[in-house]
Design a protein around this motif. Structure first.
Motif, PDB file in Angstrom:
ATOM      1  N   MET A   1       0.667  -1.167  -0.142  1.00 15.32           N
ATOM      2  CA  MET A   1      -0.123  -0.062  -0.090  1.00 15.32           C
ATOM      3  C   MET A   1       0.704   1.282  -0.044  1.00 15.32           C
ATOM      4  SD  MET A   1      -3.311  -0.786   0.049  1.00 15.32           S
ATOM      5  CE  MET A   1      -4.300  -2.133   0.043  1.00 15.32           C
ATOM      6  N   GLU A  76      -7.073   3.356  -0.887  1.00 16.56           N
ATOM      7  CA  GLU A  76      -6.464   1.866  -0.436  1.00 16.56           C
ATOM      8  C   GLU A  76      -7.768   1.163  -0.224  1.00 16.56           C
ATOM      9  OE1 GLU A  76      -2.524   3.192   2.062  1.00 16.56           O
ATOM     10  OE2 GLU A  76      -4.329   2.902   3.157  1.00 16.56           O
ATOM     11  N   THR A  77      -8.925   1.670   0.292  1.00 16.73           N
ATOM     12  CA  THR A  77     -10.062   0.723   0.624  1.00 16.73           C
ATOM     13  C   THR A  77     -10.681   0.294  -0.837  1.00 16.73           C
ATOM     14  OG1 THR A  77     -10.593   1.746   2.789  1.00 16.73           O
ATOM     15  CG2 THR A  77     -12.119   0.715   1.536  1.00 16.73           C
ATOM     16  N   ARG A  80      -8.273  -2.034  -2.851  1.00 15.20           N
ATOM     17  CA  ARG A  80      -8.663  -3.298  -2.087  1.00 15.20           C
ATOM     18  C   ARG A  80      -9.856  -4.050  -2.338  1.00 15.20           C
ATOM     19  NH1 ARG A  80      -6.535  -1.718   2.676  1.00 15.20           N
ATOM     20  NH2 ARG A  80      -8.636  -1.123   3.407  1.00 15.20           N
ATOM     21  N   GLU A  81     -11.005  -3.312  -2.314  1.00 15.42           N
ATOM     22  CA  GLU A  81     -12.292  -3.855  -2.954  1.00 15.42           C
ATOM     23  C   GLU A  81     -12.275  -4.252  -4.025  1.00 15.42           C
ATOM     24  OE1 GLU A  81     -15.061  -0.799  -1.585  1.00 15.42           O
ATOM     25  OE2 GLU A  81     -14.886  -1.354   0.404  1.00 15.42           O
ATOM     26  N   SER A  83      -9.820  -5.448  -5.826  1.00 14.42           N
ATOM     27  CA  SER A  83      -9.024  -6.564  -6.195  1.00 14.42           C
ATOM     28  C   SER A  83      -9.671  -8.086  -6.094  1.00 14.42           C
ATOM     29  CB  SER A  83      -7.947  -6.931  -5.196  1.00 14.42           C
ATOM     30  OG  SER A  83      -6.891  -5.652  -5.491  1.00 14.42           O
TER      31      SER A  83
END
Length: 83
Positions: A1, A76-77, A80-81, A83
């Motif tokens: 990250m 970042e959230t 991540r979601e 992926s």
């Protein structure tokens, strides 16, 4: 990250004059000079860079982010979601 953080900070920094580009996570966007137009441009740049959709209200030019750290955490959230 860490790469995401660096990329987000770079996108925010490019909207600012050189003397304001040394950003901290606690810097408030409005205090460093990010106005509503810059905020919308920043959102477009972030969406393009990370191939994500950032939810925001087009009728209200103010972004949902208060600080540089808020932007980093949101991106970042979303990454991540995705992926």
């Amino acid at each position: 990250m860490a790469d995401i953080t660096a990329d987000v900070v770079a996108i925010i920094a490019k909207k600012l004059p050189p003397e304001k580009r040394n950003l901290q996570m606690t810097d408030r966007l409005d205090e460093i000079g990010i106005d509503s137009l810059m905020g919308v441009e920043m959102i477009f740049d972030l969406e393009e860079k990370f191939d994500i959709q950032i939810p925001y209200n087009a009728n209200n030019a103010r972004t949902e982010f208060d600080t540089v750290g808020d932007v980093v955490r949101a991106i970042e959230t979303l990454v991540r979601e995705k992926s």
